[in-house]
Motif scaffolding. Structure first.
Motif, short mmCIF file in Angstrom:
data_model
loop_
_atom_site.label_atom_id
_atom_site.label_comp_id
_atom_site.label_asym_id
_atom_site.label_seq_id
_atom_site.Cartn_x
_atom_site.Cartn_y
_atom_site.Cartn_z
N LEU A 7 0.86 -1.12 -0.14
CA LEU A 7 -0.07 0.10 0.04
C LEU A 7 0.78 1.32 0.00
O LEU A 7 1.69 1.28 0.91
CB LEU A 7 -1.04 0.11 1.26
CG LEU A 7 -1.88 -0.92 1.20
CD1 LEU A 7 -2.75 -0.96 2.81
CD2 LEU A 7 -2.85 -1.28 0.22
N TYR A 8 0.78 2.22 -0.82
CA TYR A 8 1.22 3.49 -0.85
C TYR A 8 0.48 4.56 -0.68
O TYR A 8 -0.85 4.54 -1.54
CB TYR A 8 1.92 3.49 -2.38
CG TYR A 8 3.13 2.49 -2.57
CD1 TYR A 8 4.41 2.53 -1.97
CD2 TYR A 8 2.50 1.48 -3.25
CE1 TYR A 8 5.30 1.48 -2.24
CE2 TYR A 8 3.65 0.53 -3.40
CZ TYR A 8 4.83 0.35 -2.83
OH TYR A 8 5.93 -0.51 -3.29
N SER A 9 0.72 5.72 -0.40
CA SER A 9 0.02 6.91 -0.20
C SER A 9 1.04 7.91 -0.16
O SER A 9 2.12 7.95 0.39
CB SER A 9 -0.98 6.75 0.97
OG SER A 9 -1.72 8.06 1.22
N ILE A 15 -2.78 5.27 5.25
CA ILE A 15 -2.96 3.62 5.02
C ILE A 15 -3.13 3.34 6.56
O ILE A 15 -3.68 2.33 6.75
CB ILE A 15 -1.30 3.43 4.90
CG1 ILE A 15 -1.12 3.76 3.37
CG2 ILE A 15 -1.14 1.93 5.21
CD1 ILE A 15 0.43 3.69 2.97
N LYS A 34 3.89 4.04 3.50
CA LYS A 34 4.17 2.64 2.64
C LYS A 34 3.89 1.43 3.86
O LYS A 34 4.19 1.78 4.96
CB LYS A 34 5.49 2.67 2.15
CG LYS A 34 5.90 1.26 1.71
CD LYS A 34 7.09 1.01 0.97
CE LYS A 34 7.37 -0.36 0.52
NZ LYS A 34 8.90 -0.51 0.40
N PHE A 52 -10.30 -2.99 0.05
CA PHE A 52 -9.53 -1.81 -0.44
C PHE A 52 -10.35 -1.02 -1.37
O PHE A 52 -10.78 -0.19 -1.51
CB PHE A 52 -8.14 -2.28 -0.94
CG PHE A 52 -7.41 -1.08 -1.84
CD1 PHE A 52 -6.78 -0.12 -1.26
CD2 PHE A 52 -7.45 -1.30 -3.17
CE1 PHE A 52 -6.39 0.94 -2.15
CE2 PHE A 52 -7.15 -0.35 -3.86
CZ PHE A 52 -6.60 0.80 -3.57
N ASN A 56 -12.35 2.49 -1.69
CA ASN A 56 -11.12 3.39 -2.31
C ASN A 56 -11.46 4.90 -2.54
O ASN A 56 -10.69 5.70 -2.70
CB ASN A 56 -10.74 2.55 -3.61
CG ASN A 56 -11.71 2.72 -4.58
OD1 ASN A 56 -12.91 2.96 -4.42
ND2 ASN A 56 -11.49 2.55 -5.92
N ILE A 61 -5.15 6.07 -1.29
CA ILE A 61 -4.14 4.83 -1.18
C ILE A 61 -4.09 4.15 -2.47
O ILE A 61 -5.13 4.37 -3.20
CB ILE A 61 -4.47 3.82 -0.22
CG1 ILE A 61 -4.52 4.42 1.20
CG2 ILE A 61 -3.61 2.75 -0.16
CD1 ILE A 61 -5.14 3.77 2.18
N ASN A 62 -2.91 3.45 -2.95
CA ASN A 62 -2.85 2.95 -4.09
C ASN A 62 -2.27 1.52 -3.62
O ASN A 62 -1.43 1.42 -2.56
CB ASN A 62 -1.64 3.45 -4.99
CG ASN A 62 -2.34 4.45 -5.79
OD1 ASN A 62 -2.98 4.47 -6.39
ND2 ASN A 62 -1.40 5.41 -5.77
N MET A 63 -2.72 0.36 -4.31
CA MET A 63 -2.36 -0.91 -3.93
C MET A 63 -1.72 -1.53 -5.03
O MET A 63 -2.03 -1.46 -6.24
CB MET A 63 -3.57 -1.63 -3.53
CG MET A 63 -3.37 -3.42 -3.28
SD MET A 63 -4.89 -4.22 -2.60
CE MET A 63 -5.12 -3.72 -0.99
#
Length: 93
Positions: A7-9, A15, A34, A52, A56, A61-63
């Motif tokens: 996971l990134y933000s 997160i 992260k 997620f 969303n 956040i990106n997964m």
């Protein structure tokens, strides 16, 4: 090799808020932007991926997942169904 979720933000505490929602408990993170988790059983990834995608719109956040060494797949609302189907086809146990 274990399968991995990343996971990134770019927004602090996003997160952490998502993981506290998912696990329903207080979470402490070393890195606020992260988070990485390895799974021995790739099927276990489906639940957190579904949560997620269902949320969303609430978190920035990106997964990304890795099923094979060196290959990363961005999880989006457009490919989540195919990814989960693939998990159950590739790892049918």
């Amino acid at each position: 090799m274990n399968t991995i979720i990343n996971l990134y933000s770019t927004k602090k505490n996003e997160i952490k808020k998502f993981l506290e929602h998912y696990y329903n408990k207080n979470i402490e993170l070393e890195d606020e932007l992260k988070w990485t988790k390895e799974f021995n059983n790739p099927i276990e990834m489906a639940e957190i991926m579904g949560t997620f995608i269902d949320n969303n719109d609430k978190y920035e956040i990106n997964m990304w997942i890795s099923l094979d060494n060196g290959v990363l797949i961005n999880v989006t609302e457009y490919n989540i169904d195919e990814i989960i189907r693939y998990l159950y086809e590739r790892y049918p146990y």
